[in-house]
Design an enzyme around this catalytic site. Structure first.
Site, PDB file in Angstrom:
ATOM      1  N   SER A 125      34.902  52.846  13.363  1.00  0.00           N
ATOM      2  CA  SER A 125      35.566  53.668  14.384  1.00  0.00           C
ATOM      3  C   SER A 125      36.505  52.834  15.256  1.00  0.00           C
ATOM      4  CB  SER A 125      34.481  54.293  15.274  1.00  0.00           C
ATOM      5  OG  SER A 125      35.015  54.650  16.527  1.00  0.00           O
ATOM      6  N   ARG A 186      30.744  67.649  27.152  1.00  0.00           N
ATOM      7  CA  ARG A 186      29.408  67.219  26.736  1.00  0.00           C
ATOM      8  C   ARG A 186      28.478  67.143  27.948  1.00  0.00           C
ATOM      9  NH1 ARG A 186      31.317  62.332  22.718  1.00  0.00           N
ATOM     10  NH2 ARG A 186      32.662  63.625  21.415  1.00  0.00           N
ATOM     11  N   HIS A 290      32.853  67.241  13.778  1.00  0.00           N
ATOM     12  CA  HIS A 290      32.431  66.122  14.619  1.00  0.00           C
ATOM     13  C   HIS A 290      30.970  66.292  15.063  1.00  0.00           C
ATOM     14  CE1 HIS A 290      34.740  62.793  16.769  1.00  0.00           C
ATOM     15  NE2 HIS A 290      33.548  62.632  17.276  1.00  0.00           N
ATOM     16  N   ASP A 321      31.198  66.330   6.485  1.00  0.00           N
ATOM     17  CA  ASP A 321      30.106  65.918   7.374  1.00  0.00           C
ATOM     18  C   ASP A 321      29.802  66.993   8.393  1.00  0.00           C
ATOM     19  OD1 ASP A 321      31.492  65.629   9.883  1.00  0.00           O
ATOM     20  OD2 ASP A 321      31.906  63.510   9.483  1.00  0.00           O
ATOM     21  N   ARG A 325      21.146  65.820   6.972  1.00  0.00           N
ATOM     22  CA  ARG A 325      19.936  65.201   7.519  1.00  0.00           C
ATOM     23  C   ARG A 325      18.968  64.708   6.450  1.00  0.00           C
ATOM     24  NH1 ARG A 325      22.923  65.229  10.908  1.00  0.00           N
ATOM     25  NH2 ARG A 325      22.810  65.917  13.061  1.00  0.00           N
TER      26      ARG A 325
HETATM   27  C1  FNR Z   1      30.596  60.345  16.309  1.00  0.00           C
HETATM   28  N1  FNR Z   1      31.668  60.739  15.493  1.00  0.00           N
HETATM   29  C2  FNR Z   1      32.837  60.010  15.521  1.00  0.00           C
HETATM   30  N2  FNR Z   1      33.869  60.353  14.691  1.00  0.00           N
HETATM   31  C3  FNR Z   1      35.003  59.620  14.669  1.00  0.00           C
HETATM   32  O1  FNR Z   1      35.919  59.956  13.920  1.00  0.00           O
HETATM   33  N3  FNR Z   1      35.120  58.511  15.472  1.00  0.00           N
HETATM   34  C4  FNR Z   1      34.137  58.121  16.327  1.00  0.00           C
HETATM   35  O2  FNR Z   1      34.267  57.128  17.036  1.00  0.00           O
HETATM   36  C5  FNR Z   1      32.956  58.908  16.387  1.00  0.00           C
HETATM   37  N4  FNR Z   1      31.955  58.589  17.256  1.00  0.00           N
HETATM   38  C6  FNR Z   1      30.756  59.267  17.214  1.00  0.00           C
HETATM   39  C7  FNR Z   1      29.706  58.870  18.028  1.00  0.00           C
HETATM   40  C8  FNR Z   1      28.464  59.481  17.918  1.00  0.00           C
HETATM   41  C9  FNR Z   1      27.335  58.998  18.769  1.00  0.00           C
HETATM   42  C10 FNR Z   1      28.273  60.526  16.979  1.00  0.00           C
HETATM   43  C11 FNR Z   1      26.938  61.178  16.796  1.00  0.00           C
HETATM   44  C12 FNR Z   1      29.334  60.950  16.204  1.00  0.00           C
HETATM   45  C13 FNR Z   1      31.522  61.857  14.551  1.00  0.00           C
HETATM   46  C14 FNR Z   1      30.963  61.402  13.205  1.00  0.00           C
HETATM   47  O3  FNR Z   1      31.905  60.650  12.479  1.00  0.00           O
HETATM   48  C15 FNR Z   1      30.562  62.616  12.327  1.00  0.00           C
HETATM   49  O4  FNR Z   1      31.663  63.481  12.212  1.00  0.00           O
HETATM   50  C16 FNR Z   1      29.375  63.358  12.942  1.00  0.00           C
HETATM   51  O5  FNR Z   1      28.389  62.441  13.358  1.00  0.00           O
HETATM   52  C17 FNR Z   1      28.776  64.317  11.936  1.00  0.00           C
HETATM   53  O6  FNR Z   1      27.762  65.090  12.520  1.00  0.00           O
HETATM   54  P1  FNR Z   1      26.190  64.778  12.341  1.00  0.00           P
HETATM   55  O7  FNR Z   1      25.865  64.978  10.892  1.00  0.00           O
HETATM   56  O8  FNR Z   1      25.981  63.367  12.764  1.00  0.00           O
HETATM   57  O9  FNR Z   1      25.509  65.755  13.242  1.00  0.00           O
END
Ligand code: FNR
Length: 397
Positions: A125, A186, A290, A321, A325
């Protein structure tokens, strides 16, 4: 799996649970209120997040019997079309998650090492707490891709610098996140008064602070070095990567010009946008909301997947995504037409519970369950010819 039972005969127990539904509560019980709020937190009343999870229950995998096979299912997958093609060991990659040092002191390095060890691509990221180069070093010979939080056009020079650094450090594909030009509503972070990018220890700014073009920009704007006023620099970097306003589809051409490799648009949730993505000639999309962290009151990501696959599935690589789980979830997303899934929260929980070993455990458990589920369903391969909608039953609402 056999090894685990054999060790059990000697009363040896695994260090981490295999009950994937326990990873979240176990990790959350250990984390600080801020870290828990950040990873578990979603937008609004968590409606989109909850729909993401529930959507998987609407589909059931129908097992076929007497499918003679000598081995477990083949998981090898190819992604990206034409010259940009890459082979990956299984249809799974580590999704981009920012500020990983919030969850374990080794942060991104631990995840990048675990990913390389398990032969799973790692997506770094832009909001990381380790630099592009440090993470590449930890990832070694592993496959790695770079996720961009896209600065506004007035900062194109910073964008170009980030892309150049990522290419030089061996990241082959570019994932451009389109749903986060500002952070979502959030409540859990707001209740904690917590934004991980602005905090005094500035865990989410390593990539900016190590960028020569951003450093020069800060020097010009503030007349001092980043080290002299880290809070101001963190605020400046955060404003640049979350500029508040979005780009246009036309602007994607700029990224295509400056990236010598596959470009993937992350955050697609409509057929119309998927079709625009094909028109501008990107190599892939991530059907993602996301994890429900950005816009609340939305559809489940899985719900829209088959419609997008029907419209553009043959034209580019479809990543998926939001809500994966367990191994059976992966089978369902692949059956609905995704080429590869991204793991999000589960590996962050693994990292929180046990650093690199915890991440490896989560990846291995998901891969093991994926293999076993395919095998027990009589599905010999992840190829679309055998893993497609015909293996699913839609349960009544
Ligand atoms: C993210 N996600 C995310 N996506 C991205 O493109 N750049 C980022 O920096 C982040 N940071 C981030 C932090 C945290 C704590 C979470 C949980 C998620 C989104 C991530 O890539 C993905 O799309 C989601 O986590 C998918 O959802 P689930 O399956 O984790 O619920």
């Amino acid at each position: 799996e056999q090894d685990i039972y054999k060790r059990g005969l000697k009363y040896e127990r695994p260090s981490f649970t295999f009950q994937s539904e326990l990873w979240e509560p176990q990790a959350c019980a250990r984390l600080s209120a801020e870290a828990k709020g950040y990873v578990y937190g979603s937008a609004g009343t968590r409606e989109t997040h909850n729909k993401n999870i529930e959507a998987f229950k609407k589909w059931s995998i129908q097992p076929r019997r007497l499918v003679k096979t000598e081995r477990f299912a083949n998981l090898q997958t190819t992604v990206f079309p034409g010259e940009t093609k890459e082979t990956i060991a299984s249809p799974m990659a580590i999704g981009p998650v920012g500020v990983l040092k919030l969850f374990h002191r080794e942060g991104e390095a631990a995840v990048a090492k675990a990913a390389a060890d398990c032969d799973v691509p790692y997506i770094l990221s832009t909001a990381s707490s380790s630099s592009i180069e440090e993470t590449a070093k930890a990832n070694g010979d592993g496959q790695r891709w770079y996720q961009l939080y896209w600065p506004s056009n007035e900062h194109d020079d910073i964008t170009v610098s980030l892309l150049k650094r990522a290419r030089q450090a061996g990241y082959t594909a570019l994932f451009v996140t389109l749903d986060t030009y500002l952070l979502g509503w959030r409540p859990s972070d707001m209740d904690n008064g917590y934004n991980p990018f602005l905090k005094a220890d500035q865990v989410g700014v390593a990539i900016g602070f190590s960028d020569p073009v951003f450093r020069e920009h800060f020097r010009k704007e503030h007349g001092k070095e980043i080290e002299e006023d880290q809070s101001a620099a963190a605020a400046e970097w955060t404003k640049i990567i979350f500029p508040g306003l979005s780009h246009s589809f036309e602007d994607v051409k700029f990224l295509q010009k400056h990236w010598d490799g596959p470009v993937v648009l992350k955050g697609i949730q409509t057929v119309a946008d998927a079709q625009r993505a094909v028109e501008i000639g990107v190599q892939g999309i991530v059907v993602s909301n996301h994890g429900g962290r950005q816009q609340d009151g939305g559809n489940s990501s899985l719900g829209i997947l088959p419609y997008i696959v029907d419209a553009v599935g043959k034209d580019l690589t479809i990543f998926f995504d939001s809500g994966i789980r367990c191994g059976a979830d992966i089978v369902k997303a692949l059956a609905l037409g995704a080429d590869c899934v991204l793991i999000g929260r589960p590996y962050v929980y693994g990292l929180s519970l046990g650093g690199e070993e915890g991440v490896k455990h989560v990846i291995n458990a998901l891969t093991g369950e994926l293999e076993m589920t395919l095998h027990l369903s009589g599905i010999p391969d992840v190829d679309k010819s055998v893993l497609n909608r015909s293996v699913l039953l839609k349960e009544d609402d």
